[in-house]
Write a protein that holds these residues in place. Structure first.
Motif, PDB file in Angstrom:
ATOM      1  N   UNK A   3      31.875  29.989 -18.152  1.00  0.00           N
ATOM      2  CA  UNK A   3      32.618  28.853 -18.690  1.00  0.00           C
ATOM      3  C   UNK A   3      31.804  28.079 -19.726  1.00  0.00           C
ATOM      4  N   UNK A   4      32.393  27.922 -20.898  1.00  0.00           N
ATOM      5  CA  UNK A   4      31.734  27.127 -21.944  1.00  0.00           C
ATOM      6  C   UNK A   4      31.704  25.650 -21.571  1.00  0.00           C
ATOM      7  N   UNK A   5      32.752  25.164 -20.908  1.00  0.00           N
ATOM      8  CA  UNK A   5      32.784  23.755 -20.527  1.00  0.00           C
ATOM      9  C   UNK A   5      31.692  23.435 -19.516  1.00  0.00           C
ATOM     10  N   UNK A   6      31.400  24.378 -18.608  1.00  0.00           N
ATOM     11  CA  UNK A   6      30.317  24.163 -17.656  1.00  0.00           C
ATOM     12  C   UNK A   6      28.963  24.175 -18.355  1.00  0.00           C
ATOM     13  N   UNK A   7      28.807  25.093 -19.311  1.00  0.00           N
ATOM     14  CA  UNK A   7      27.546  25.146 -20.049  1.00  0.00           C
ATOM     15  C   UNK A   7      27.317  23.851 -20.826  1.00  0.00           C
ATOM     16  N   UNK A   8      28.379  23.332 -21.435  1.00  0.00           N
ATOM     17  CA  UNK A   8      28.253  22.078 -22.173  1.00  0.00           C
ATOM     18  C   UNK A   8      27.947  20.919 -21.224  1.00  0.00           C
ATOM     19  N   UNK A   9      28.593  20.923 -20.052  1.00  0.00           N
ATOM     20  CA  UNK A   9      28.335  19.853 -19.080  1.00  0.00           C
ATOM     21  C   UNK A   9      26.895  19.898 -18.597  1.00  0.00           C
ATOM     22  N   UNK A  10      26.365  21.095 -18.397  1.00  0.00           N
ATOM     23  CA  UNK A  10      24.980  21.210 -17.956  1.00  0.00           C
ATOM     24  C   UNK A  10      24.020  20.758 -19.056  1.00  0.00           C
ATOM     25  N   UNK A  11      24.364  21.067 -20.317  1.00  0.00           N
ATOM     26  CA  UNK A  11      23.521  20.607 -21.422  1.00  0.00           C
ATOM     27  C   UNK A  11      23.499  19.077 -21.492  1.00  0.00           C
TER      28      UNK A  11
END
Length: 509
Positions: free
Chosen positions: A87-95
Protein backbone atom coordinates in the motif's frame (compact mmCIF):
# COMPACT_ATOMS: atom_id res chain seq x y z
CA UNK A 1 44.01 25.49 46.60
CA UNK A 2 43.48 25.61 42.88
CA UNK A 3 40.26 27.32 41.76
CA UNK A 4 38.23 26.25 38.78
CA UNK A 5 38.08 28.76 35.92
CA UNK A 6 34.93 30.82 35.89
CA UNK A 7 33.85 29.27 32.58
CA UNK A 8 33.98 25.79 34.15
CA UNK A 9 31.78 27.01 37.00
CA UNK A 10 29.27 28.33 34.43
CA UNK A 11 29.11 25.05 32.56
CA UNK A 12 28.62 23.17 35.80
CA UNK A 13 25.28 24.95 36.18
CA UNK A 14 23.94 23.43 32.94
CA UNK A 15 22.54 20.22 34.47
CA UNK A 16 20.68 22.29 37.05
CA UNK A 17 19.15 24.59 34.48
CA UNK A 18 18.38 21.75 32.09
CA UNK A 19 16.27 20.16 34.81
CA UNK A 20 13.73 22.84 34.03
CA UNK A 21 12.98 21.24 30.63
CA UNK A 22 9.41 20.37 31.70
CA UNK A 23 8.45 24.04 31.41
CA UNK A 24 9.81 27.53 31.34
CA UNK A 25 12.39 28.61 33.92
CA UNK A 26 10.32 31.67 34.85
CA UNK A 27 6.89 30.78 33.44
CA UNK A 28 5.22 28.64 30.79
CA UNK A 29 3.12 30.81 28.51
CA UNK A 30 0.25 29.51 26.45
CA UNK A 31 -2.74 27.36 27.42
CA UNK A 32 -2.34 24.05 29.25
CA UNK A 33 -4.15 21.63 26.97
CA UNK A 34 -7.19 19.86 28.36
CA UNK A 35 -8.80 17.20 26.17
CA UNK A 36 -12.43 18.07 25.62
CA UNK A 37 -15.05 15.35 26.13
CA UNK A 38 -16.00 13.35 23.08
CA UNK A 39 -19.19 14.77 21.56
CA UNK A 40 -21.04 11.45 21.59
CA UNK A 41 -24.56 10.52 22.62
CA UNK A 42 -25.29 8.26 25.56
CA UNK A 43 -26.34 5.23 23.51
CA UNK A 44 -26.89 3.84 20.04
CA UNK A 45 -30.22 4.53 18.38
CA UNK A 46 -30.09 1.50 16.10
CA UNK A 47 -30.58 -1.96 17.64
CA UNK A 48 -27.59 -4.28 17.87
CA UNK A 49 -27.26 -7.22 15.48
CA UNK A 50 -29.23 -10.34 16.35
CA UNK A 51 -28.06 -13.30 18.47
CA UNK A 52 -24.31 -13.82 18.24
CA UNK A 53 -22.95 -17.35 18.13
CA UNK A 54 -19.38 -16.29 18.83
CA UNK A 55 -18.69 -12.80 20.10
CA UNK A 56 -15.57 -11.28 18.54
CA UNK A 57 -15.91 -7.86 20.13
CA UNK A 58 -16.63 -7.30 23.78
CA UNK A 59 -16.36 -3.53 23.54
CA UNK A 60 -12.55 -3.66 23.45
CA UNK A 61 -10.75 -2.88 20.22
CA UNK A 62 -8.02 -5.45 20.83
CA UNK A 63 -10.53 -8.27 20.34
CA UNK A 64 -11.17 -7.08 16.79
CA UNK A 65 -7.52 -7.24 15.74
CA UNK A 66 -7.92 -10.93 14.90
CA UNK A 67 -11.39 -10.46 13.40
CA UNK A 68 -10.30 -11.38 9.89
CA UNK A 69 -9.10 -14.76 11.14
CA UNK A 70 -12.72 -15.61 11.94
CA UNK A 71 -13.49 -15.76 8.21
CA UNK A 72 -11.45 -19.00 8.08
CA UNK A 73 -10.36 -18.02 4.58
CA UNK A 74 -6.60 -18.38 3.87
CA UNK A 75 -7.03 -16.60 0.55
CA UNK A 76 -8.42 -13.50 2.23
CA UNK A 77 -5.61 -13.55 4.78
CA UNK A 78 -3.02 -13.74 2.01
CA UNK A 79 -4.63 -10.86 0.10
CA UNK A 80 -4.81 -8.67 3.21
CA UNK A 81 -1.13 -9.26 3.94
CA UNK A 82 -0.10 -8.50 0.35
CA UNK A 83 -2.22 -5.35 0.16
CA UNK A 84 -0.79 -3.99 3.40
CA UNK A 85 2.78 -4.60 2.30
CA UNK A 86 2.27 -2.86 -1.05
CA UNK A 87 0.00 0.00 0.00
CA UNK A 88 1.30 3.41 -1.03
CA UNK A 89 -0.88 5.11 1.58
CA UNK A 90 0.71 3.02 4.33
CA UNK A 91 4.19 3.80 3.04
CA UNK A 92 3.38 7.51 3.04
CA UNK A 93 1.91 7.28 6.54
CA UNK A 94 5.04 5.57 7.80
CA UNK A 95 7.21 8.25 6.18
CA UNK A 96 5.18 10.91 8.02
CA UNK A 97 5.86 9.05 11.27
CA UNK A 98 9.60 9.18 10.61
CA UNK A 99 9.35 12.91 9.85
CA UNK A 100 7.45 13.44 13.12
CA UNK A 101 10.13 11.48 14.99
CA UNK A 102 12.78 13.75 13.48
CA UNK A 103 10.79 16.81 14.55
CA UNK A 104 10.56 15.44 18.08
CA UNK A 105 14.31 14.79 18.16
CA UNK A 106 14.85 18.41 17.13
CA UNK A 107 12.48 19.67 19.83
CA UNK A 108 14.24 17.57 22.46
CA UNK A 109 17.64 18.80 21.30
CA UNK A 110 16.53 22.44 21.54
CA UNK A 111 16.11 22.02 25.30
CA UNK A 112 19.74 20.96 25.76
CA UNK A 113 23.08 22.61 24.98
CA UNK A 114 24.61 21.88 21.61
CA UNK A 115 28.30 21.13 21.43
CA UNK A 116 30.61 21.33 18.41
CA UNK A 117 34.28 20.56 18.04
CA UNK A 118 36.78 21.69 15.42
CA UNK A 119 40.38 20.94 14.47
CA UNK A 120 42.48 23.24 12.32
CA UNK A 121 46.05 23.64 11.16
CA UNK A 122 47.60 26.63 9.42
CA UNK A 123 51.05 27.40 8.03
CA UNK A 124 51.79 30.98 6.99
CA UNK A 125 54.72 33.21 6.10
CA UNK A 126 55.11 36.91 6.84
CA UNK A 127 57.73 39.59 6.42
CA UNK A 128 57.92 43.05 7.90
CA UNK A 129 60.71 44.50 5.74
CA UNK A 130 63.22 41.90 6.89
CA UNK A 131 63.72 38.18 6.64
CA UNK A 132 60.44 36.32 6.28
CA UNK A 133 59.41 33.98 9.06
CA UNK A 134 57.18 30.88 8.99
CA UNK A 135 54.37 30.63 11.50
CA UNK A 136 52.72 27.22 12.26
CA UNK A 137 49.45 27.03 14.16
CA UNK A 138 47.48 23.98 15.34
CA UNK A 139 44.26 24.50 17.29
CA UNK A 140 41.37 22.45 18.63
CA UNK A 141 38.12 24.22 19.39
CA UNK A 142 35.11 23.34 21.52
CA UNK A 143 32.07 25.58 21.12
CA UNK A 144 28.69 25.34 22.80
CA UNK A 145 25.51 27.34 22.94
CA UNK A 146 22.26 26.93 24.81
CA UNK A 147 18.98 28.77 24.84
CA UNK A 148 17.57 28.93 28.36
CA UNK A 149 13.84 28.26 28.11
CA UNK A 150 12.68 31.22 30.20
CA UNK A 151 9.01 31.26 29.20
CA UNK A 152 8.36 27.69 28.06
CA UNK A 153 8.46 28.20 24.29
CA UNK A 154 10.83 25.24 23.83
CA UNK A 155 8.78 23.08 26.21
CA UNK A 156 5.65 23.89 24.20
CA UNK A 157 7.53 23.03 21.03
CA UNK A 158 8.35 19.65 22.51
CA UNK A 159 4.69 19.11 23.45
CA UNK A 160 3.66 19.99 19.90
CA UNK A 161 6.17 17.51 18.48
CA UNK A 162 4.88 14.77 20.81
CA UNK A 163 1.32 15.45 19.70
CA UNK A 164 2.35 15.38 16.07
CA UNK A 165 4.14 12.05 16.44
CA UNK A 166 1.17 10.46 18.21
CA UNK A 167 -1.20 11.80 15.53
CA UNK A 168 0.91 10.42 12.68
CA UNK A 169 1.21 7.07 14.42
CA UNK A 170 -2.57 6.86 14.81
CA UNK A 171 -2.99 7.91 11.17
CA UNK A 172 -0.79 4.97 10.16
CA UNK A 173 -3.08 2.65 12.08
CA UNK A 174 -6.10 4.21 10.37
CA UNK A 175 -4.47 3.60 6.99
CA UNK A 176 -4.02 -0.07 7.90
CA UNK A 177 -7.70 -0.41 8.79
CA UNK A 178 -8.73 1.31 5.55
CA UNK A 179 -6.51 -0.89 3.39
CA UNK A 180 -7.85 -4.03 5.07
CA UNK A 181 -11.47 -2.97 4.54
CA UNK A 182 -10.88 -2.02 0.90
CA UNK A 183 -9.17 -5.32 0.17
CA UNK A 184 -11.87 -7.34 1.90
CA UNK A 185 -14.58 -5.51 -0.04
CA UNK A 186 -12.78 -6.14 -3.33
CA UNK A 187 -12.45 -9.83 -2.49
CA UNK A 188 -16.11 -9.94 -1.44
CA UNK A 189 -17.13 -8.34 -4.76
CA UNK A 190 -15.15 -10.99 -6.65
CA UNK A 191 -16.77 -13.88 -4.80
CA UNK A 192 -20.18 -12.25 -5.17
CA UNK A 193 -19.53 -12.04 -8.91
CA UNK A 194 -18.61 -15.74 -9.07
CA UNK A 195 -21.78 -16.67 -7.20
CA UNK A 196 -23.79 -14.71 -9.77
CA UNK A 197 -21.99 -16.58 -12.54
CA UNK A 198 -23.06 -19.87 -10.94
CA UNK A 199 -26.72 -18.80 -10.90
CA UNK A 200 -26.56 -17.58 -14.49
CA UNK A 201 -24.82 -20.76 -15.63
CA UNK A 202 -27.56 -22.87 -14.08
CA UNK A 203 -30.12 -20.68 -15.84
CA UNK A 204 -28.22 -21.04 -19.13
CA UNK A 205 -28.12 -24.82 -18.84
CA UNK A 206 -31.85 -24.97 -18.08
CA UNK A 207 -32.76 -22.71 -21.00
CA UNK A 208 -30.50 -24.56 -23.41
CA UNK A 209 -32.06 -27.89 -22.45
CA UNK A 210 -35.56 -26.45 -22.84
CA UNK A 211 -34.65 -24.94 -26.22
CA UNK A 212 -33.38 -28.31 -27.48
CA UNK A 213 -36.54 -30.14 -26.37
CA UNK A 214 -38.83 -27.52 -27.86
CA UNK A 215 -36.84 -27.55 -31.11
CA UNK A 216 -37.34 -31.33 -31.39
CA UNK A 217 -41.03 -30.92 -30.67
CA UNK A 218 -41.22 -28.17 -33.26
CA UNK A 219 -39.66 -30.39 -35.92
CA UNK A 220 -42.33 -32.96 -35.13
CA UNK A 221 -45.05 -30.35 -35.48
CA UNK A 222 -45.95 -30.55 -31.81
CA UNK A 223 -44.87 -26.96 -31.07
CA UNK A 224 -45.50 -23.80 -33.07
CA UNK A 225 -42.58 -22.00 -34.68
CA UNK A 226 -43.09 -19.03 -32.35
CA UNK A 227 -42.40 -21.18 -29.29
CA UNK A 228 -39.25 -22.57 -30.91
CA UNK A 229 -37.98 -19.05 -31.66
CA UNK A 230 -38.82 -17.87 -28.14
CA UNK A 231 -36.92 -20.78 -26.59
CA UNK A 232 -33.88 -20.11 -28.77
CA UNK A 233 -33.98 -16.41 -27.86
CA UNK A 234 -34.10 -17.28 -24.18
CA UNK A 235 -31.10 -19.62 -24.49
CA UNK A 236 -29.09 -16.97 -26.38
CA UNK A 237 -29.96 -14.36 -23.76
CA UNK A 238 -28.81 -16.71 -20.99
CA UNK A 239 -25.48 -17.31 -22.75
CA UNK A 240 -25.00 -13.56 -23.13
CA UNK A 241 -25.73 -12.97 -19.44
CA UNK A 242 -23.09 -15.52 -18.44
CA UNK A 243 -20.46 -13.97 -20.70
CA UNK A 244 -21.22 -10.50 -19.38
CA UNK A 245 -20.93 -11.63 -15.78
CA UNK A 246 -17.71 -13.53 -16.44
CA UNK A 247 -16.21 -10.36 -17.91
CA UNK A 248 -17.21 -8.52 -14.72
CA UNK A 249 -15.37 -11.15 -12.66
CA UNK A 250 -12.27 -10.73 -14.84
CA UNK A 251 -12.32 -7.05 -14.04
CA UNK A 252 -12.45 -7.98 -10.38
CA UNK A 253 -9.27 -10.06 -10.77
CA UNK A 254 -7.52 -7.09 -12.37
CA UNK A 255 -8.57 -4.88 -9.49
CA UNK A 256 -7.27 -7.33 -6.88
CA UNK A 257 -3.98 -7.63 -8.76
CA UNK A 258 -3.56 -3.85 -8.68
CA UNK A 259 -4.52 -3.68 -5.00
CA UNK A 260 -2.19 -6.45 -3.81
CA UNK A 261 0.64 -6.15 -6.39
CA UNK A 262 0.54 -9.96 -6.74
CA UNK A 263 1.47 -11.48 -10.07
CA UNK A 264 -1.78 -12.19 -11.91
CA UNK A 265 -0.86 -15.82 -12.52
CA UNK A 266 -0.15 -16.29 -8.82
CA UNK A 267 -3.33 -14.42 -7.93
CA UNK A 268 -5.49 -16.58 -10.20
CA UNK A 269 -3.98 -19.69 -8.67
CA UNK A 270 -4.73 -18.30 -5.23
CA UNK A 271 -8.32 -17.41 -6.12
CA UNK A 272 -8.93 -20.74 -7.85
CA UNK A 273 -7.36 -22.89 -5.14
CA UNK A 274 -10.83 -23.81 -3.89
CA UNK A 275 -13.28 -23.20 -6.71
CA UNK A 276 -16.27 -24.44 -4.72
CA UNK A 277 -15.54 -22.09 -1.82
CA UNK A 278 -14.68 -19.19 -4.14
CA UNK A 279 -18.26 -19.07 -5.44
CA UNK A 280 -19.66 -18.84 -1.90
CA UNK A 281 -19.81 -15.60 0.00
CA UNK A 282 -17.58 -15.45 3.09
CA UNK A 283 -19.22 -15.63 6.49
CA UNK A 284 -17.87 -12.92 8.82
CA UNK A 285 -17.78 -13.55 12.56
CA UNK A 286 -20.52 -11.56 14.27
CA UNK A 287 -19.83 -9.19 17.16
CA UNK A 288 -21.74 -6.79 19.34
CA UNK A 289 -20.90 -3.22 20.30
CA UNK A 290 -21.36 -3.40 24.04
CA UNK A 291 -19.59 -0.11 24.76
CA UNK A 292 -21.32 3.27 24.78
CA UNK A 293 -20.63 5.50 21.76
CA UNK A 294 -17.85 7.44 23.52
CA UNK A 295 -16.09 4.16 24.31
CA UNK A 296 -16.37 2.96 20.73
CA UNK A 297 -14.99 6.26 19.42
CA UNK A 298 -11.89 5.74 21.54
CA UNK A 299 -11.17 2.72 19.36
CA UNK A 300 -10.97 4.74 16.14
CA UNK A 301 -7.44 5.78 15.20
CA UNK A 302 -8.68 8.69 13.08
CA UNK A 303 -10.40 10.15 16.16
CA UNK A 304 -7.20 9.69 18.18
CA UNK A 305 -5.19 11.39 15.43
CA UNK A 306 -7.63 14.32 15.33
CA UNK A 307 -7.43 14.73 19.13
CA UNK A 308 -3.63 14.79 19.04
CA UNK A 309 -3.81 17.40 16.27
CA UNK A 310 -5.78 19.55 18.71
CA UNK A 311 -3.11 19.03 21.38
CA UNK A 312 -0.40 20.00 18.90
CA UNK A 313 -2.30 23.15 17.89
CA UNK A 314 -2.73 24.10 21.57
CA UNK A 315 1.00 23.73 22.20
CA UNK A 316 1.78 25.85 19.14
CA UNK A 317 -0.05 28.77 20.74
CA UNK A 318 2.52 28.68 23.55
CA UNK A 319 5.35 28.45 21.02
CA UNK A 320 4.19 31.66 19.34
CA UNK A 321 3.46 33.51 22.57
CA UNK A 322 6.94 32.76 23.93
CA UNK A 323 8.37 34.71 20.99
CA UNK A 324 6.86 37.86 22.50
CA UNK A 325 9.04 37.52 25.60
CA UNK A 326 12.81 37.96 26.16
CA UNK A 327 15.12 35.14 25.11
CA UNK A 328 18.28 34.23 27.00
CA UNK A 329 21.12 32.31 25.38
CA UNK A 330 24.38 31.11 26.91
CA UNK A 331 27.41 30.50 24.71
CA UNK A 332 31.01 29.62 25.28
CA UNK A 333 34.13 28.25 23.66
CA UNK A 334 37.57 26.85 24.50
CA UNK A 335 40.34 27.03 21.91
CA UNK A 336 43.81 25.69 22.90
CA UNK A 337 46.41 26.51 20.18
CA UNK A 338 49.89 25.10 19.58
CA UNK A 339 52.14 27.36 17.53
CA UNK A 340 55.77 28.04 16.65
CA UNK A 341 57.81 30.36 14.46
CA UNK A 342 60.59 29.22 12.14
CA UNK A 343 60.61 25.72 13.57
CA UNK A 344 61.10 26.75 17.18
CA UNK A 345 59.58 24.82 20.04
CA UNK A 346 55.80 24.65 20.12
CA UNK A 347 54.09 26.98 22.53
CA UNK A 348 50.59 26.51 23.96
CA UNK A 349 48.15 29.40 23.91
CA UNK A 350 44.73 28.83 25.44
CA UNK A 351 41.69 31.06 25.05
CA UNK A 352 38.19 30.67 26.38
CA UNK A 353 35.02 32.72 26.52
CA UNK A 354 31.61 32.35 28.10
CA UNK A 355 28.71 34.75 28.39
CA UNK A 356 24.96 35.22 28.18
CA UNK A 357 22.99 37.00 25.47
CA UNK A 358 19.60 38.50 26.26
CA UNK A 359 17.34 39.33 23.31
CA UNK A 360 14.45 41.69 23.92
CA UNK A 361 11.61 41.90 21.34
CA UNK A 362 10.94 45.63 21.00
CA UNK A 363 9.20 46.37 17.72
CA UNK A 364 8.05 44.05 14.93
CA UNK A 365 5.01 45.95 13.57
CA UNK A 366 2.62 43.40 15.14
CA UNK A 367 4.06 40.28 13.50
CA UNK A 368 4.41 38.24 16.70
CA UNK A 369 0.90 39.14 17.84
CA UNK A 370 -0.43 38.14 14.43
CA UNK A 371 1.38 34.78 14.68
CA UNK A 372 -0.31 34.16 18.04
CA UNK A 373 -3.71 34.98 16.54
CA UNK A 374 -3.06 32.57 13.69
CA UNK A 375 -2.08 29.81 16.13
CA UNK A 376 -5.26 30.39 18.13
CA UNK A 377 -7.41 30.12 15.01
CA UNK A 378 -5.59 26.96 13.97
CA UNK A 379 -6.40 25.52 17.38
CA UNK A 380 -10.09 26.34 16.97
CA UNK A 381 -10.05 24.77 13.49
CA UNK A 382 -8.38 21.60 14.81
CA UNK A 383 -10.95 21.35 17.62
CA UNK A 384 -13.75 21.76 15.11
CA UNK A 385 -12.30 19.00 12.92
CA UNK A 386 -12.08 16.74 15.95
CA UNK A 387 -15.75 17.28 16.80
CA UNK A 388 -16.73 16.78 13.17
CA UNK A 389 -14.83 13.49 12.98
CA UNK A 390 -16.51 12.30 16.16
CA UNK A 391 -19.96 13.07 14.74
CA UNK A 392 -19.04 11.35 11.48
CA UNK A 393 -17.85 8.29 13.37
CA UNK A 394 -21.17 7.99 15.21
CA UNK A 395 -23.00 8.36 11.90
CA UNK A 396 -20.89 5.62 10.26
CA UNK A 397 -21.58 3.19 13.10
CA UNK A 398 -25.30 3.95 13.01
CA UNK A 399 -25.40 3.54 9.21
CA UNK A 400 -23.61 0.20 9.39
CA UNK A 401 -26.10 -0.98 12.02
CA UNK A 402 -28.97 0.14 9.77
CA UNK A 403 -27.52 -1.87 6.89
CA UNK A 404 -27.04 -4.93 9.09
CA UNK A 405 -30.53 -4.78 10.52
CA UNK A 406 -32.11 -4.16 7.13
CA UNK A 407 -30.28 -7.08 5.52
CA UNK A 408 -31.17 -9.31 8.46
CA UNK A 409 -34.86 -8.48 8.15
CA UNK A 410 -34.96 -8.87 4.35
CA UNK A 411 -33.02 -12.12 4.07
CA UNK A 412 -35.85 -14.41 5.30
CA UNK A 413 -38.24 -12.66 2.92
CA UNK A 414 -35.78 -13.08 0.06
CA UNK A 415 -35.40 -16.79 0.76
CA UNK A 416 -39.17 -17.20 0.92
CA UNK A 417 -39.52 -15.40 -2.42
CA UNK A 418 -36.97 -17.71 -4.06
CA UNK A 419 -38.75 -20.81 -2.74
CA UNK A 420 -42.12 -19.57 -4.00
CA UNK A 421 -40.84 -18.56 -7.44
CA UNK A 422 -39.07 -21.92 -7.77
CA UNK A 423 -42.25 -23.80 -6.91
CA UNK A 424 -44.21 -21.69 -9.42
CA UNK A 425 -41.65 -22.32 -12.15
CA UNK A 426 -41.56 -26.06 -11.61
CA UNK A 427 -45.34 -26.23 -11.62
CA UNK A 428 -45.65 -24.32 -14.89
CA UNK A 429 -42.82 -26.31 -16.45
CA UNK A 430 -44.60 -29.57 -15.60
CA UNK A 431 -47.86 -28.24 -17.05
CA UNK A 432 -46.07 -27.09 -20.19
CA UNK A 433 -44.55 -30.50 -20.75
CA UNK A 434 -48.08 -31.89 -20.73
CA UNK A 435 -49.32 -29.18 -23.04
CA UNK A 436 -51.40 -27.46 -20.37
CA UNK A 437 -49.54 -24.10 -20.24
CA UNK A 438 -47.78 -21.83 -22.67
CA UNK A 439 -44.04 -21.57 -23.05
CA UNK A 440 -44.33 -17.82 -22.50
CA UNK A 441 -45.71 -18.49 -19.01
CA UNK A 442 -42.80 -20.85 -18.29
CA UNK A 443 -40.19 -18.32 -19.45
CA UNK A 444 -41.83 -15.60 -17.38
CA UNK A 445 -41.70 -17.86 -14.32
CA UNK A 446 -38.06 -18.66 -15.08
CA UNK A 447 -37.16 -14.97 -15.28
CA UNK A 448 -38.93 -14.33 -11.98
CA UNK A 449 -36.97 -17.14 -10.33
CA UNK A 450 -33.68 -15.87 -11.73
CA UNK A 451 -34.37 -12.33 -10.52
CA UNK A 452 -35.27 -13.62 -7.05
CA UNK A 453 -32.10 -15.73 -6.83
CA UNK A 454 -29.90 -12.82 -7.88
CA UNK A 455 -31.70 -10.50 -5.45
CA UNK A 456 -31.14 -12.99 -2.62
CA UNK A 457 -27.44 -13.22 -3.44
CA UNK A 458 -27.27 -9.41 -3.45
CA UNK A 459 -28.85 -9.36 0.02
CA UNK A 460 -26.28 -11.86 1.28
CA UNK A 461 -23.48 -9.74 -0.18
CA UNK A 462 -24.96 -6.61 1.43
CA UNK A 463 -24.98 -8.32 4.82
CA UNK A 464 -21.28 -9.26 4.61
CA UNK A 465 -20.42 -5.78 3.33
CA UNK A 466 -22.31 -4.25 6.27
CA UNK A 467 -20.25 -6.30 8.73
CA UNK A 468 -17.06 -5.02 7.12
CA UNK A 469 -18.43 -1.46 7.30
CA UNK A 470 -19.22 -1.90 10.99
CA UNK A 471 -15.74 -3.29 11.61
CA UNK A 472 -14.30 -0.20 9.94
CA UNK A 473 -16.66 2.16 11.75
CA UNK A 474 -15.73 0.96 15.24
CA UNK A 475 -12.02 1.33 14.61
CA UNK A 476 -11.13 -1.91 12.91
CA UNK A 477 -9.22 -3.51 15.73
CA UNK A 478 -6.88 -0.61 16.35
CA UNK A 479 -5.60 -0.43 19.91
CA UNK A 480 -4.13 2.45 21.87
CA UNK A 481 -1.69 0.04 23.50
CA UNK A 482 1.41 -0.10 21.34
CA UNK A 483 2.69 -3.20 23.11
CA UNK A 484 -0.50 -5.14 22.41
CA UNK A 485 -0.40 -3.99 18.80
CA UNK A 486 3.17 -5.16 18.45
CA UNK A 487 2.30 -8.57 19.90
CA UNK A 488 -0.59 -9.00 17.50
CA UNK A 489 1.29 -7.82 14.41
CA UNK A 490 5.04 -7.67 14.97
CA UNK A 491 5.97 -7.37 11.32
CA UNK A 492 3.59 -4.59 10.38
CA UNK A 493 3.92 -2.10 13.21
CA UNK A 494 6.64 0.59 13.10
CA UNK A 495 9.09 0.37 15.97
CA UNK A 496 8.08 2.02 19.22
CA UNK A 497 5.00 3.88 18.02
CA UNK A 498 4.02 6.16 20.92
CA UNK A 499 0.31 5.40 20.57
CA UNK A 500 0.10 4.96 24.33
CA UNK A 501 0.47 8.73 24.70
CA UNK A 502 -2.97 9.27 23.21
CA UNK A 503 -5.44 10.12 25.95
CA UNK A 504 -9.01 11.32 26.23
CA UNK A 505 -9.14 11.49 29.99
CA UNK A 506 -9.04 15.26 30.15
CA UNK A 507 -5.51 15.39 31.49
CA UNK A 508 -2.73 17.68 30.38
CA UNK A 509 -1.00 16.99 27.13
Amino acid sequence: MRHKPRWALGWSLLPLLSACGGGGLLATVGPDYQAEPLPAVAGWHEPQPGPVVQSAHGGAAGDLIRWWEGFNDPTLTRLLDAAERQSASLAEAKARIEQARANLAGADAALLPNLDASLAGKRSSASFGGEPFVWNQYNAGLQSSWEIDLFGGLARQQQAALGQLAAKSAAWQDARVTVAAETANAYLAYRYCLSQVQILQADRASRSESAQLIAIAGESGLRPAGNVALARAGAAEARSNVLQQQAQCERGVKGLAALTALDETELRGLLGANAEQAAKLPEPPAFRIDAIPAGVLLQRPDIAAAERDVAEASANIGVQRAKQFPKLSLSGNITPTLQNINGAALMLAQTWAIGPTLSLPLFDAGKRAADVAVAEQQYLAAASRFRDKARTAVKEVEEALVRLNSAGLRLPEGRAAVDSYRANYRSLEALNQNGLSSLLDVETARRNLLSAELALKTLEQERVSAWIALYRAVGGGWTANAEAAAQSDVNASPDSLPIQQISFNGGKS
